[in-house]
Design an enzyme around this catalytic site. Structure first.
Site, PDB file in Angstrom:
ATOM      1  N   CYS A 171       0.827  -1.213   0.000  1.00 30.53           N
ATOM      2  CA  CYS A 171       0.000   0.000   0.000  1.00 30.53           C
ATOM      3  C   CYS A 171       0.862   1.265   0.000  1.00 30.53           C
ATOM      4  O   CYS A 171       0.693   2.143  -0.856  1.00 30.53           O
ATOM      5  CB  CYS A 171      -0.970  -0.020   1.168  1.00 30.53           C
ATOM      6  SG  CYS A 171      -0.227  -0.434   2.758  1.00 30.53           S
TER       7      CYS A 171
HETATM    8  N1  LIG Z   1      -4.285  -4.261   5.365  1.00 26.81           N
HETATM    9  C1  LIG Z   1      -3.764  -3.585   4.346  1.00 26.81           C
HETATM   10  O1  LIG Z   1      -3.938  -2.367   4.214  1.00 26.81           O
HETATM   11  C2  LIG Z   1      -2.938  -4.304   3.307  1.00 26.81           C
HETATM   12  C3  LIG Z   1      -2.585  -3.612   2.149  1.00 26.81           C
HETATM   13  C4  LIG Z   1      -1.819  -4.268   1.174  1.00 26.81           C
HETATM   14  C5  LIG Z   1      -1.413  -5.573   1.371  1.00 26.81           C
HETATM   15  N2  LIG Z   1      -1.756  -6.212   2.526  1.00 26.81           N
HETATM   16  C6  LIG Z   1      -1.292  -7.598   2.681  1.00 26.81           C
HETATM   17  O2  LIG Z   1      -2.416  -8.450   2.503  1.00 26.81           O
HETATM   18  C7  LIG Z   1      -2.294  -9.598   3.350  1.00 26.81           C
HETATM   19  C8  LIG Z   1      -3.510  -9.655   4.271  1.00 26.81           C
HETATM   20  O3  LIG Z   1      -3.508  -8.481   5.060  1.00 26.81           O
HETATM   21  P1  LIG Z   1      -4.734  -8.063   5.984  1.00 26.81           P
HETATM   22  O4  LIG Z   1      -4.367  -6.761   6.538  1.00 26.81           O
HETATM   23  O5  LIG Z   1      -6.014  -8.228   5.253  1.00 26.81           O
HETATM   24  O6  LIG Z   1      -4.586  -9.176   7.134  1.00 26.81           O
HETATM   25  P2  LIG Z   1      -5.598  -9.610   8.278  1.00 26.81           P
HETATM   26  O7  LIG Z   1      -6.706  -8.635   8.392  1.00 26.81           O
HETATM   27  O8  LIG Z   1      -4.762  -9.868   9.481  1.00 26.81           O
HETATM   28  O9  LIG Z   1      -6.154 -10.994   7.728  1.00 26.81           O
HETATM   29  C9  LIG Z   1      -5.306 -12.082   7.492  1.00 26.81           C
HETATM   30  C10 LIG Z   1      -6.077 -13.206   6.845  1.00 26.81           C
HETATM   31  O10 LIG Z   1      -5.171 -14.259   6.616  1.00 26.81           O
HETATM   32  C11 LIG Z   1      -5.730 -15.457   7.107  1.00 26.81           C
HETATM   33  N3  LIG Z   1      -4.667 -16.340   7.592  1.00 26.81           N
HETATM   34  C12 LIG Z   1      -3.911 -16.173   8.680  1.00 26.81           C
HETATM   35  N4  LIG Z   1      -3.057 -17.209   8.813  1.00 26.81           N
HETATM   36  C13 LIG Z   1      -3.313 -18.042   7.799  1.00 26.81           C
HETATM   37  C14 LIG Z   1      -2.797 -19.290   7.386  1.00 26.81           C
HETATM   38  N5  LIG Z   1      -1.813 -19.886   8.044  1.00 26.81           N
HETATM   39  N6  LIG Z   1      -3.291 -19.860   6.271  1.00 26.81           N
HETATM   40  C15 LIG Z   1      -4.257 -19.251   5.558  1.00 26.81           C
HETATM   41  N7  LIG Z   1      -4.806 -18.075   5.913  1.00 26.81           N
HETATM   42  C16 LIG Z   1      -4.345 -17.472   7.014  1.00 26.81           C
HETATM   43  C17 LIG Z   1      -6.687 -15.061   8.199  1.00 26.81           C
HETATM   44  O11 LIG Z   1      -7.703 -16.032   8.234  1.00 26.81           O
HETATM   45  P3  LIG Z   1      -8.279 -16.743   9.562  1.00 26.81           P
HETATM   46  O12 LIG Z   1      -9.717 -16.399   9.619  1.00 26.81           O
HETATM   47  O13 LIG Z   1      -8.067 -18.182   9.320  1.00 26.81           O
HETATM   48  O14 LIG Z   1      -7.495 -16.234  10.745  1.00 26.81           O
HETATM   49  C18 LIG Z   1      -7.208 -13.727   7.692  1.00 26.81           C
HETATM   50  O15 LIG Z   1      -8.336 -13.931   6.881  1.00 26.81           O
HETATM   51  C19 LIG Z   1      -0.981  -9.428   4.130  1.00 26.81           C
HETATM   52  O16 LIG Z   1       0.041 -10.125   3.488  1.00 26.81           O
HETATM   53  C20 LIG Z   1      -0.728  -7.918   4.052  1.00 26.81           C
HETATM   54  O17 LIG Z   1       0.635  -7.590   4.123  1.00 26.81           O
HETATM   55  C21 LIG Z   1      -2.534  -5.619   3.487  1.00 26.81           C
END
Ligand SMILES: NC(=O)c1ccc[n+]([C@@H]2O[C@H](COP(=O)([O-])OP(=O)(O)OC[C@H]3O[C@@H](n4cnc5c(N)ncnc54)[C@H](OP(=O)(O)O)[C@@H]3O)[C@@H](O)[C@H]2O)c1
Length: 367
Positions: A171
């Site tokens: 981001c």
């Molecule tokens: N947030 C942002 O603004 C943003 C922007 C760009 C990129 N990203 C990237 O996008 C990705 C997700 O970010 P987020 O902020 O949406 O994270 P988040 O809100 O913490 O959600 C993480 C997700 O990953 C799942 N997960 C966790 N451990 C797992 C495993 N071992 N196997 C499969 N699924 C698993 C979780 O599912 P459960 O229900 O099973 O726990 C949850 O649905 C990250 O790599 C982050 O760096 C985020």
């Protein structure tokens, strides 16, 4: 399928898409947008925490009857030609991506697992040895506005139709690269001077994991610098800007957590090239550089004032602006976007459109 008496039948083909990590902030945002995408059909969404619950629970207006399912169950359903979005931690994407690719699916990974070209950079910035360095060469860096065609060897390429693995940019990285790269390409910057970047992001940028430091009382009315000198978007930004400049770039980046739910803004400080200061704060070369880079770009707006993330909340748009401070011969460039849309889910759908050969804005027009 549309059929009218006396008219030929038009068949609308929808691609099957799977969303891994669908209970997270980016995963839920993906589902919201995909629900309205005319050429995608969400065939599955994974979450361990929410397994068995209806997808329509957290998403108002969800059209179908899908239920969240455990990650391994969704993996089993990946079929040839499907598109899998990985909204998962980088360590998880590292194991899911090869498994999905071997089943013939195409992968758009929202994590940083495949963004860097050099495997050696991963231990320092991500804390793990990269287990699949060969995939780093195959991954296209999905920032279509700046890398529209497969580039020179070693250059990050936008996902072309037929590509199989897309590394969706970070981001902060998206905002910073879109704001700065055109100024480097237009040679408005002293190539030897380091770049200083300041970023401020809302709390959804940290994901949903439970952490004391992310409690409401810790975040509200606070501004907190974090991961100083070691933010993982630093090498990603250096990599892309190095290509724009044609030589390695050194970046000092400090990210700040601010009490917003979503949205981010970056401010970059660049030493202007000799002679530019004499052109005054609104040097026409700046607007010209952005115009050359973004003519026809649907999702980058060149603004006449510094942007505010509130102005692009809920959209796939990144606002950019730059101004010259003649007194210190410094170019100050700004980028603002919604971290969950242009910074994550929206850009991932833009990349899917690219893979499918669709118009870039398909399913991405926001009111
Ligand atoms: N947030 C942002 O603004 C943003 C922007 C760009 C990129 N990203 C990237 O996008 C990705 C997700 O970010 P987020 O902020 O949406 O994270 P988040 O809100 O913490 O959600 C993480 C997700 O990953 C799942 N997960 C966790 N451990 C797992 C495993 N071992 N196997 C499969 N699924 C698993 C979780 O599912 P459960 O229900 O099973 O726990 C949850 O649905 C990250 O790599 C982050 O760096 C985020």
């Amino acid at each position: 399928l549309t059929a009218r008496p006396g008219r030929s039948t038009t068949r609308i083909v929808r691609t099957r898409v799977l969303v891994f990590g669908a209970s997270g902030y980016s995963g839920l945002e993906l589902l919201r947008w995909l629900a309205r995408h005319p050429r995608a059909e969400v065939a599955g969404a994974s979450s361990e925490r929410w397994a068995g619950r209806p997808v329509g629970g957290p998403i108002a207006g969800w059209p179908g009857g899908l239920h969240f399912e455990p990650h391994p169950a969704l993996l089993e359903r990946a079929v040839e030609g499907a598109i899998a979005f990985l909204a998962t931690p980088a360590e998880t994407s590292l194991s899911l991506a090869p498994a999905l690719l071997s089943r013939g699916a195409r992968v758009i990974d929202l994590s940083g697992a495949f963004r860097l070209r050099r495997a050696e950079a991963y231990p320092e910035w991500y804390g793990f040895e990269h287990p699949a360095p060969a995939l780093l060469d195959q991954a296209a860096y999905g920032l279509p506005e700046l890398f529209p065609e497969p580039g020179a060897p070693g250059a990050p390429a936008a996902p072309a139709a037929g590509g199989r693995l897309v590394a969706n940019p970070g981001c902060y990285a998206t905002a910073a690269i879109l704001a700065i790269a055109p100024l480097l390409s237009a040679k408005l910057v002293d190539p030897a001077a380091p770049i200083v970047l300041d970023g401020k992001s809302g709390a959804t940028g940290a994901g949903k994991k439970l952490e004391e430091s992310m409690l409401f009382s810790e975040v509200a009315e606070a501004i907190r610098p974090y991961r100083v000198g070691k933010h993982q978007h630093t090498p990603e930004i250096e990599q892309a800007l190095g290509l724009a400049l044609g030589r390695p770039v050194a970046l000092t980046f400090t990210a700040h957590l601010v009490p917003l739910r979503r949205g981010l803004v970056v401010s970059a400080y660049l030493r202007a090239r000799a002679g530019l200061a004499g052109r005054g704060s609104g040097a026409p070369e700046i607007a010209e550089a952005y115009r050359a880079a973004y003519a026809g770009a649907r999702f980058v707006r060149v603004r006449s004032e510094p942007p505010d993330p509130a102005g692009v909340a809920g959209t796939n748009i990144c606002d950019v602006h730059a101004v010259l401070d003649p007194r210190t011969e410094t170019l100050i460039a700004f980028g603002a976007l919604d971290n969950l849309v242009k910074g994550a889910a929206g850009q991932a759908i833009q990349n899917m459109n690219r893979l499918l050969g669709l118009d870039p804005s398909t399913g991405l027009v926001a009111p």
